[in-house]
Design a protein around this motif. Structure first.
Motif, mmCIF file in Angstrom:
data_model
loop_
_atom_site.group_PDB
_atom_site.id
_atom_site.type_symbol
_atom_site.label_atom_id
_atom_site.label_comp_id
_atom_site.label_asym_id
_atom_site.label_seq_id
_atom_site.Cartn_x
_atom_site.Cartn_y
_atom_site.Cartn_z
ATOM 1 N N GLN A 12 0.825 -1.216 0.000
ATOM 2 C CA GLN A 12 0.000 0.000 0.000
ATOM 3 C C GLN A 12 0.855 1.261 0.000
ATOM 4 O O GLN A 12 0.654 2.171 -0.813
ATOM 5 C CB GLN A 12 -0.916 0.007 1.223
ATOM 6 C CG GLN A 12 -2.000 -1.051 1.220
ATOM 7 C CD GLN A 12 -2.996 -0.815 2.336
ATOM 8 O OE1 GLN A 12 -3.864 0.044 2.234
ATOM 9 N NE2 GLN A 12 -2.860 -1.564 3.416
ATOM 10 N N GLU A 16 2.012 4.019 -3.187
ATOM 11 C CA GLU A 16 1.836 5.472 -3.078
ATOM 12 C C GLU A 16 3.172 6.202 -3.219
ATOM 13 O O GLU A 16 3.228 7.312 -3.766
ATOM 14 C CB GLU A 16 1.167 5.827 -1.752
ATOM 15 C CG GLU A 16 -0.244 5.271 -1.591
ATOM 16 C CD GLU A 16 -1.265 5.910 -2.528
ATOM 17 O OE1 GLU A 16 -0.913 6.847 -3.262
ATOM 18 O OE2 GLU A 16 -2.424 5.459 -2.531
ATOM 19 N N SER A 154 -6.024 2.389 1.791
ATOM 20 C CA SER A 154 -5.706 2.972 0.481
ATOM 21 C C SER A 154 -6.593 2.304 -0.558
ATOM 22 O O SER A 154 -7.324 1.362 -0.246
ATOM 23 C CB SER A 154 -4.227 2.726 0.138
ATOM 24 O OG SER A 154 -4.037 1.363 -0.211
ATOM 25 N N THR A 184 -5.382 5.652 8.872
ATOM 26 C CA THR A 184 -4.316 6.440 8.244
ATOM 27 C C THR A 184 -4.172 6.102 6.766
ATOM 28 O O THR A 184 -4.037 4.933 6.395
ATOM 29 C CB THR A 184 -2.973 6.193 8.974
ATOM 30 O OG1 THR A 184 -3.146 6.445 10.373
ATOM 31 C CG2 THR A 184 -1.895 7.110 8.443
ATOM 32 N N SER A 185 -4.183 7.126 5.942
ATOM 33 C CA SER A 185 -4.055 6.982 4.501
ATOM 34 C C SER A 185 -2.621 6.627 4.105
ATOM 35 O O SER A 185 -1.669 7.303 4.499
ATOM 36 C CB SER A 185 -4.466 8.293 3.826
ATOM 37 O OG SER A 185 -3.941 8.380 2.527
ATOM 38 N N ASP A 188 -0.874 9.521 2.581
ATOM 39 C CA ASP A 188 -0.334 10.491 3.536
ATOM 40 C C ASP A 188 0.945 9.965 4.186
ATOM 41 O O ASP A 188 1.874 10.737 4.467
ATOM 42 C CB ASP A 188 -1.378 10.823 4.600
ATOM 43 C CG ASP A 188 -2.560 11.612 4.033
ATOM 44 O OD1 ASP A 188 -2.612 11.818 2.811
ATOM 45 O OD2 ASP A 188 -3.436 12.010 4.821
ATOM 46 N N ASN A 215 -3.188 9.676 10.702
ATOM 47 C CA ASN A 215 -4.139 10.758 10.454
ATOM 48 C C ASN A 215 -4.791 11.174 11.759
ATOM 49 O O ASN A 215 -4.879 10.402 12.716
ATOM 50 C CB ASN A 215 -5.183 10.335 9.428
ATOM 51 C CG ASN A 215 -4.659 10.394 7.995
ATOM 52 O OD1 ASN A 215 -4.770 9.435 7.238
ATOM 53 N ND2 ASN A 215 -4.076 11.514 7.597
ATOM 54 N N TRP A 278 -8.635 11.894 9.525
ATOM 55 C CA TRP A 278 -8.815 10.671 8.756
ATOM 56 C C TRP A 278 -10.085 10.691 7.899
ATOM 57 O O TRP A 278 -10.126 10.051 6.844
ATOM 58 C CB TRP A 278 -8.807 9.438 9.667
ATOM 59 C CG TRP A 278 -9.906 9.337 10.685
ATOM 60 C CD1 TRP A 278 -9.860 9.730 11.986
ATOM 61 C CD2 TRP A 278 -11.219 8.777 10.487
ATOM 62 N NE1 TRP A 278 -11.054 9.472 12.624
ATOM 63 C CE2 TRP A 278 -11.900 8.871 11.734
ATOM 64 C CE3 TRP A 278 -11.884 8.214 9.401
ATOM 65 C CZ2 TRP A 278 -13.216 8.432 11.890
ATOM 66 C CZ3 TRP A 278 -13.192 7.765 9.565
ATOM 67 C CH2 TRP A 278 -13.843 7.872 10.795
ATOM 68 N N ALA A 281 -9.091 12.161 4.633
ATOM 69 C CA ALA A 281 -8.270 11.197 3.892
ATOM 70 C C ALA A 281 -9.134 10.061 3.350
ATOM 71 O O ALA A 281 -8.920 9.574 2.226
ATOM 72 C CB ALA A 281 -7.176 10.648 4.801
ATOM 73 N N LEU A 282 -10.111 9.626 4.134
ATOM 74 C CA LEU A 282 -11.029 8.578 3.688
ATOM 75 C C LEU A 282 -11.818 9.045 2.465
ATOM 76 O O LEU A 282 -11.983 8.280 1.499
ATOM 77 C CB LEU A 282 -11.986 8.207 4.822
ATOM 78 C CG LEU A 282 -13.143 7.275 4.452
ATOM 79 C CD1 LEU A 282 -12.630 5.913 3.996
ATOM 80 C CD2 LEU A 282 -14.108 7.122 5.636
ATOM 81 N N ASP A 284 -10.949 11.106 0.188
ATOM 82 C CA ASP A 284 -10.064 11.048 -0.982
ATOM 83 C C ASP A 284 -9.927 9.619 -1.495
ATOM 84 O O ASP A 284 -9.964 9.374 -2.710
ATOM 85 C CB ASP A 284 -8.678 11.600 -0.625
ATOM 86 C CG ASP A 284 -8.640 13.111 -0.630
ATOM 87 O OD1 ASP A 284 -9.662 13.744 -0.962
ATOM 88 O OD2 ASP A 284 -7.577 13.675 -0.291
ATOM 89 N N THR A 285 -9.737 8.684 -0.574
ATOM 90 C CA THR A 285 -9.561 7.285 -0.969
ATOM 91 C C THR A 285 -10.820 6.736 -1.626
ATOM 92 O O THR A 285 -10.755 6.053 -2.659
ATOM 93 C CB THR A 285 -9.181 6.426 0.253
ATOM 94 O OG1 THR A 285 -7.888 6.827 0.716
ATOM 95 C CG2 THR A 285 -9.147 4.948 -0.088
#
Length: 299
Positions: A12, A16, A154, A184-185, A188, A215, A278, A281-282, A284-285
């Motif tokens: 993962q 990234e 991710s 946590t992404s 990130d 996050n 988070w 970030a979520l 975005d995912t």
């Protein structure tokens, strides 16, 4: 041209890191397992010794937490012996090693966020193997950064977000509500690792030591699942009813820490990295997953 060796390129975080917009004078190297085998110290010595490498980022790990209970030799080979060999090879060349570790080095009994200097006390084989890897890096190369993270998600590989989406066609789900942590992404984490690595490249006196990156915002697996489905439902998807349960109702081979919340204060102080929440970030995912699915459906 400065080369950064990055392990675990198909994981993962590695995936990234491959998507990072690196500076023009930096070339990331992503060797396959046939070129660099973390379970084989000779392979590590040969790969590093044959190239001009300026830094190493090591997110690769054995992460099958439950299987590790019966595959301890595999877990320790990749999570402890490999990092030890990387620490030796990087120390000999005077280059920095940035190593990814985990919240599972803690036992989860603390009632507040874990600071980087809190005593470690792993309660499963995976955590013990990662603790051994930390020790190997810490003692093997003075120019090291150990970055602990937790609850990684991710659009890639296997993770909690993708599992919940896969189960979203069910009418009901039961999810543990007495384990706390910080989702946590991986994107990130990768951005943080890149920031640290570039700082280490540019500044021989850049801060070293152990840090936490997660996050922002502690939650439980149940509340994390509920938010995944809330955001998923906003885009028209049918979602299940989620029921909270206790860990005792969902036994697993490996024990999990009750509290995995990590403090990022030292990272903010030394590197100026302030994690986003988070939930952001979520979002975005989930958007990236929708784009991938949309592209796939039209492909």
């Amino acid at each position: 041209m400065r080369q950064i060796l990055i392990t675990g390129g198909t994981g993962q975080v590695g995936t990234e890191l491959a998507a990072i917009d690196w500076p023009e004078d930096v070339t990331p190297l992503f060797p396959g397992r046939d070129e660099l085998n973390l379970a084989d110290p000779a392979s590590i010595r040969a790969y590093v010794g044959e190239r001009e490498i300026a830094a190493v980022i090591n997110p690769a790990a054995y992460t099958a937490v439950d299987k590790a209970e019966t595959e301890s030799s595999s877990a320790f080979s990749i999570n402890a012996v490999g990092p030890a060999a990387l620490a030796d090879a990087t120390r000999e060349r005077g280059i920095p090693l940035i190593h990814v570790s985990t919240d599972y080095v803690f036992d989860g009994s603390k009632n507040a966020a874990y600071e980087v200097d809190d005593p470690i006390c792993p309660i499963n084989v995976y955590g013990a193997s990662k603790a051994a890897g930390e020790l190997a890096v810490r003692t093997g190369n003075p120019r090291h950064v150990i970055l602990r993270t937790a609850w990684v998600f991710s659009p890639h590989g296997g993770n909690f977000v993708k599992t919940m989406l896969r189960l979203s066609d069910r009418s009901e789900l039961r999810v543990v509500n007495d384990q706390k942590g910080c989702p946590t992404s991986a994107a990130d984490i990768a951005a943080t690792l890149a920031t640290i690595a570039l700082r280490q490249l540019d500044d021989p006196d850049a801060p070293c030591g152990t840090y936490h990156f997660v996050n922002d915002g502690p939650t439980t697996w149940f509340n994390f699942a509920s938010e995944i489905f809330r955001q998923h439902h906003q885009h028209g998807a049918a979602v299940p009813v989620v029921h909270p349960i206790e860990t005792s109702e969902y036994p697993t081979p490996a024990r999990r820490p009750t509290n995995s919340v990590l403090s990022t204060a030292r990272l903010q102080d030394d590197y100026g990295i302030k994690p986003r929440h988070w939930r952001e970030a979520l979002a975005d995912t989930l958007a990236r997953l929708r784009e991938t699915n949309s592209a796939g459906s039209h492909g």
